[in-house]
Design a protein around this motif. Structure first.
Motif, PDB file in Angstrom:
ATOM      1  N   ILE A 191     -10.072   2.157   6.286  1.00 55.57           N
ATOM      2  CA  ILE A 191     -11.485   2.570   6.296  1.00 55.57           C
ATOM      3  C   ILE A 191     -11.810   3.362   7.561  1.00 55.57           C
ATOM      4  O   ILE A 191     -12.469   4.403   7.520  1.00 55.57           O
ATOM      5  CB  ILE A 191     -12.410   1.347   6.162  1.00 55.57           C
ATOM      6  N   ARG A 192     -11.335   2.877   8.706  1.00 52.30           N
ATOM      7  CA  ARG A 192     -11.583   3.570   9.967  1.00 52.30           C
ATOM      8  C   ARG A 192     -11.011   4.975   9.945  1.00 52.30           C
ATOM      9  O   ARG A 192     -11.676   5.947  10.330  1.00 52.30           O
ATOM     10  CB  ARG A 192     -10.953   2.790  11.136  1.00 52.30           C
ATOM     11  N   ARG A 193      -9.788   5.084   9.516  1.00 52.10           N
ATOM     12  CA  ARG A 193      -9.121   6.378   9.522  1.00 52.10           C
ATOM     13  C   ARG A 193      -9.715   7.317   8.475  1.00 52.10           C
ATOM     14  O   ARG A 193      -9.813   8.533   8.708  1.00 52.10           O
ATOM     15  CB  ARG A 193      -7.619   6.195   9.304  1.00 52.10           C
ATOM     16  N   LEU A 194     -10.110   6.784   7.323  1.00 58.32           N
ATOM     17  CA  LEU A 194     -10.711   7.614   6.285  1.00 58.32           C
ATOM     18  C   LEU A 194     -12.031   8.207   6.780  1.00 58.32           C
ATOM     19  O   LEU A 194     -12.322   9.395   6.561  1.00 58.32           O
ATOM     20  CB  LEU A 194     -10.931   6.783   5.021  1.00 58.32           C
ATOM     21  N   LYS A 195     -12.840   7.400   7.457  1.00 59.40           N
ATOM     22  CA  LYS A 195     -14.103   7.899   8.016  1.00 59.40           C
ATOM     23  C   LYS A 195     -13.834   9.004   9.034  1.00 59.40           C
ATOM     24  O   LYS A 195     -14.528  10.029   9.057  1.00 59.40           O
ATOM     25  CB  LYS A 195     -14.873   6.755   8.678  1.00 59.40           C
TER      26      LYS A 195
ATOM     27  N   SER B 227       4.571  -2.050   9.917  1.00 56.06           N
ATOM     28  CA  SER B 227       3.117  -1.967   9.701  1.00 56.06           C
ATOM     29  C   SER B 227       2.340  -2.671  10.813  1.00 56.06           C
ATOM     30  O   SER B 227       1.154  -2.920  10.678  1.00 56.06           O
ATOM     31  CB  SER B 227       2.755  -2.593   8.348  1.00 56.06           C
ATOM     32  N   ARG B 228       3.008  -2.956  11.946  1.00 57.74           N
ATOM     33  CA  ARG B 228       2.342  -3.725  12.998  1.00 57.74           C
ATOM     34  C   ARG B 228       1.174  -2.977  13.627  1.00 57.74           C
ATOM     35  O   ARG B 228       0.238  -3.599  14.121  1.00 57.74           O
ATOM     36  CB  ARG B 228       3.352  -4.146  14.065  1.00 57.74           C
ATOM     37  N   ARG B 229       1.231  -1.622  13.625  1.00 55.72           N
ATOM     38  CA  ARG B 229       0.085  -0.887  14.162  1.00 55.72           C
ATOM     39  C   ARG B 229      -1.146  -1.110  13.302  1.00 55.72           C
ATOM     40  O   ARG B 229      -2.246  -1.277  13.816  1.00 55.72           O
ATOM     41  CB  ARG B 229       0.391   0.609  14.248  1.00 55.72           C
ATOM     42  N   LEU B 230      -0.961  -1.112  11.986  1.00 50.28           N
ATOM     43  CA  LEU B 230      -2.086  -1.378  11.092  1.00 50.28           C
ATOM     44  C   LEU B 230      -2.616  -2.786  11.311  1.00 50.28           C
ATOM     45  O   LEU B 230      -3.827  -3.021  11.284  1.00 50.28           O
ATOM     46  CB  LEU B 230      -1.655  -1.193   9.632  1.00 50.28           C
ATOM     47  N   THR B 231      -1.701  -3.720  11.538  1.00 53.89           N
ATOM     48  CA  THR B 231      -2.109  -5.098  11.808  1.00 53.89           C
ATOM     49  C   THR B 231      -2.911  -5.188  13.093  1.00 53.89           C
ATOM     50  O   THR B 231      -3.935  -5.890  13.164  1.00 53.89           O
ATOM     51  CB  THR B 231      -0.875  -6.012  11.904  1.00 53.89           C
ATOM     52  N   SER B 232      -2.476  -4.453  14.133  1.00 56.00           N
ATOM     53  CA  SER B 232      -3.176  -4.483  15.412  1.00 56.00           C
ATOM     54  C   SER B 232      -4.545  -3.830  15.330  1.00 56.00           C
ATOM     55  O   SER B 232      -5.411  -4.069  16.174  1.00 56.00           O
ATOM     56  CB  SER B 232      -2.337  -3.793  16.496  1.00 56.00           C
ATOM     57  N   GLU B 233      -4.761  -3.008  14.289  1.00 51.94           N
ATOM     58  CA  GLU B 233      -6.063  -2.376  14.092  1.00 51.94           C
ATOM     59  C   GLU B 233      -6.972  -3.212  13.188  1.00 51.94           C
ATOM     60  O   GLU B 233      -8.042  -2.764  12.803  1.00 51.94           O
ATOM     61  CB  GLU B 233      -5.870  -0.989  13.480  1.00 51.94           C
TER      62      GLU B 233
ATOM     63  N   ALA C  85      -3.336   1.633  19.113  1.00 54.49           N
ATOM     64  CA  ALA C  85      -4.157   1.211  17.984  1.00 54.49           C
ATOM     65  C   ALA C  85      -5.519   1.895  17.999  1.00 54.49           C
ATOM     66  O   ALA C  85      -6.225   1.901  19.012  1.00 54.49           O
ATOM     67  CB  ALA C  85      -4.340  -0.306  18.004  1.00 54.49           C
ATOM     68  N   LEU C  86      -5.901   2.471  16.855  1.00 56.63           N
ATOM     69  CA  LEU C  86      -7.194   3.117  16.715  1.00 56.63           C
ATOM     70  C   LEU C  86      -8.298   2.080  16.909  1.00 56.63           C
ATOM     71  O   LEU C  86      -8.281   1.001  16.315  1.00 56.63           O
ATOM     72  CB  LEU C  86      -7.310   3.753  15.328  1.00 56.63           C
TER      73      LEU C  86
ATOM     74  N   PHE D  89      -0.959   2.486  -1.537  1.00 59.06           N
ATOM     75  CA  PHE D  89      -2.199   3.250  -1.729  1.00 59.06           C
ATOM     76  C   PHE D  89      -2.569   3.996  -0.446  1.00 59.06           C
ATOM     77  O   PHE D  89      -2.956   5.169  -0.472  1.00 59.06           O
ATOM     78  CB  PHE D  89      -3.332   2.305  -2.144  1.00 59.06           C
ATOM     79  N   TYR D  90      -2.446   3.319   0.675  1.00 59.35           N
ATOM     80  CA  TYR D  90      -2.695   3.928   1.992  1.00 59.35           C
ATOM     81  C   TYR D  90      -1.801   5.157   2.166  1.00 59.35           C
ATOM     82  O   TYR D  90      -2.254   6.226   2.596  1.00 59.35           O
ATOM     83  CB  TYR D  90      -2.399   2.886   3.067  1.00 59.35           C
TER      84      TYR D  90
END
Length: 291
Positions: free
Chosen positions: A274-278, A260-266, A221-222, A171-172
């Motif tokens: 949610i962060r990136r969508l905003k 997907s470790r970057r997503l995990t670190s975020e 990481a964002l 979905f992402y």
């Protein structure tokens, strides 16, 4: 391919539940033999990978690249960015051409790789990403066929942590795919990511390469205290567009799969999403009209 499953070609490169030290001599020799087939002293294409402490991961990436099918001459370069683990030992055992960059930062690693690349075309890869069998061929094709195309970038999917489903990641990825197409009009450089991009080598060098003011760390990481807005891949894209056009390679057989470790670190997939969508909604006006 099911949306919740990884593609079949990827399985042989996962070496599930194996660290590098667990590989048998037969497995090591087999991998080294495949890597030798894409070693060329007069290459058409340079595939360049920066690596920092990837001793138990990079051989998987190398395995996927070594299984690429192409009639083009290829050289493979890894830039060891001051690793403190056994990354260099892995490269030496597998006979991979490498350079050591003691200055920490992915920008410096990518720039060293660029300055040592001998191919007419440069493909940028990462040490935690898997490349399908036709990636080299499909990513290079637009630059060979269309003189105005000086750079390319590709599609990607995420590999879930062990035992987790790909459903949320799928979905992402679908939402990201929509954003990529929106940004192509006015902010295309944001779409260009260092783990699946390419360009004409001499144009990349002549326009400034990967050099940026603020150098990011490998995960960047964002939301972290070390997050850097400007990236070396985006800067390269901006520079390239001064000399020609960029092209999104949409062929399904060019789609890479990355960690997907970057997503995990975020904070996990949902938090990162949610962060990136905003962030993207705030920037939607400039995506659409360029201001």
């Amino acid at each position: 391919m099911s949306i919740v499953k990884l593609p079949g070609w990827l399985n042989q490169h996962l070496y599930r539940e194996k660290r590098f030290s667990d590989l048998t001599e037969e497995e090591l020799d087999e991998l080294k033999g495949r890597l030798n087939k894409i070693r060329n002293d007069n290459p058409d294409i340079s595939v360049v990978i920066p690596a920092w402490n990837e001793g138990d991961g990079i051989y998987r990436t190398l395995s996927s690249l070594a299984s690429n099918i192409t009639n083009l001459k290829v050289e493979l370069i890894v830039v060891n960015n001051n690793s403190t683990d056994h990354t260099q030992a892995v490269l030496d055992r597998l006979g991979v051409k490498s350079f050591f960059q003691p200055v920490q930062g992915i920008t410096f690693a990518r720039q060293m790789g660029l300055m040592n690349a001998r191919g007419k075309y440069h493909l940028s890869a990462d040490s935690d990403t898997f490349y399908p069998p036709r990636w080299i061929e499909l990513m290079t094709k637009p630059m060979i066929a269309e003189p105005d195309v000086v750079g390319v970038y590709g599609r990607y999917g995420f590999i879930p942590p062990e035992g987790r489903t790909r459903l949320n990641l799928w979905f992402y990825e679908k939402v990201t795919g929509v954003l990529i197409r929106i940004r192509r009009y006015n902010r295309e450089y944001i779409n260009v990511l260092g783990f699946t991009m390419g360009f004409v080598t001499e144009i990349g060098k002549a326009t400034g390469g990967f050099e940026v003011t603020d150098v990011r760390k490998f995960d960047n990481a964002l939301g972290s205290e070390y997050f850097v807005e400007e990236s070396e891949d985006g800067r390269m894209a901006v520079n390239l567009k001064k000399k020609g056009s960029l092209k999104l390679v949409t062929h399904r057989d060019a789609r890479v799969f990355t960690s997907s470790r970057r997503l995990t670190s975020e904070g996990g997939v949902l938090t990162s999403f949610i962060r990136r969508l905003k962030l993207h909604f705030k920037q939607m006006n400039e995506y659409l009209i360029g201001s």
